[in-house]
Design an enzyme around this catalytic site. Sequence first.
Site, PDB file in Angstrom:
ATOM      1  N   THR A  88       0.989  -1.348   0.076  1.00 26.53           N
ATOM      2  CA  THR A  88       0.094   0.299   0.285  1.00 26.53           C
ATOM      3  C   THR A  88       0.984   0.916  -0.180  1.00 26.53           C
ATOM      4  O   THR A  88       0.663   2.329  -1.063  1.00 26.53           O
ATOM      5  CB  THR A  88      -0.933  -0.337   1.537  1.00 26.53           C
ATOM      6  OG1 THR A  88      -2.006  -1.156   0.816  1.00 26.53           O
ATOM      7  CG2 THR A  88      -1.413   1.183   1.454  1.00 26.53           C
ATOM      8  N   PHE A  89       2.002   1.145   1.185  1.00 30.71           N
ATOM      9  CA  PHE A  89       2.029   2.431   1.808  1.00 30.71           C
ATOM     10  C   PHE A  89       2.629   3.186  -0.400  1.00 30.71           C
ATOM     11  O   PHE A  89       3.311   3.987  -0.318  1.00 30.71           O
ATOM     12  CB  PHE A  89       3.280   3.306   2.386  1.00 30.71           C
ATOM     13  CG  PHE A  89       2.163   3.294   3.265  1.00 30.71           C
ATOM     14  CD1 PHE A  89       0.956   2.929   3.809  1.00 30.71           C
ATOM     15  CD2 PHE A  89       3.051   4.655   4.610  1.00 30.71           C
ATOM     16  CE1 PHE A  89       0.078   3.556   4.646  1.00 30.71           C
ATOM     17  CE2 PHE A  89       2.441   4.590   5.175  1.00 30.71           C
ATOM     18  CZ  PHE A  89       0.623   5.022   5.618  1.00 30.71           C
TER      19      PHE A  89
END
Length: 422
Positions: A88-89
């Site tokens: 995600t990040f």
Amino acid sequence: MRLTLPLLSGFAALALAACTATPAPSTTISTPVAQTSEDTAAPVALTVLVSIDGFRPDYLQRGETPTLNALAESGARGVLQPSFPSKTFPNHYTVVTGLTPDKNGIVNNTMEDPRRPGQVFTLSDTSVTSDPIWWEEGTPIWISAEQQGIRTATMFWPGSDFEIHGTRPSTFAPFDQRLTDFGRVDMLLSWLDVPADERPQFATLYFDTVDTAGHIYGPGSPKTASALAQVDAALARFVAGLDARGLRDTTNLVIVSDHGMAPISDEQLISLDEMVAPELVHTVWTGTFAGLSPLPGNEAEVEAALVGTHPHGECWAKENLPERFAYGANPRVPDIICLAESGWRYETAEKPAWRGAGGDHGFDPAHPDMAALFIANGPAIQAGADLGTFQNTSVYPLLAHLSGVEPVQHEGDIADVEAALR
């Protein structure tokens, strides 16, 4: 302008309790009232970057997303290949910097930096993640915009509520997973209810509902289908809100996801403890891909135990990772990286896998289950354009073009997205 909301433990399905929490009354937002023509000057062109975390492109075929399908049919569409790792990040930061994780510095959701000994960057610890050192290897597009006099507003995005290179968005809200999808839409719309010369020209909007459902129930679950419908309804609400404000004809939407989702099970686990003695290594992270560094004096033994192919996975010394991963040069990358076969996960006794989960990501970005969504729609977008599959670094030059931002150095290629432009 900072809007303070209660902080939770980070993005995208961090704990079941957080995922299922009922929104607190303080974060429930009523639909903002649009300004009348007497109150509004000439519209300012707006670019809105929307992330639907964990949305696979084939979800569009499940019959739950009429709004997204209509936007794709009347605009441009494509398939994004995430950067490695498909987490995600790292991929959210790639989209807004145009740099792969090895270059933008966000090499995983969990990581360590030799310049901050003893600290661990995790989604839940803002006392660590708010340190600019983690973010300043890249320059998000909202930072360049603000530095160039272009107002921005971020309704959640990794890094958007922290100061980076001495700058913040003009308007932002710290991430709060309890804020409903409709609440997020309504808050962003309320930020547009200002005089034209105060209105943002670039904004972000983030939904984690689909990713959360995919993790808990699996990508094929009816409950994940319900999450698709919920986010699609929120997007319909946002488009209607733009229409009510007379802004739809001057707004370009760029809708992406960061990665896809693959089914997993508790029967498909790989014990790193059985591959190498735990006392010989420092394990930074486990999961669909693992990062480990031998403790001093154990380098040869650890590499002999781990490096190479093994049942349901493969490990490399970071300097020998496949070139297509574009990963391993950053000092935040541990010495040895192990990548599991799709559906499998690594664990240790100290860092066990999440039991009972239905889906995960972080597998090889080239695997079809990791593919990510791309849709663009608006006055600057060519209707009917199909961009095929392209690297997600190339979303950045498109955003810069649409928002009038002079881009900084990046790894994207405008040629990947030119067909989407009128």
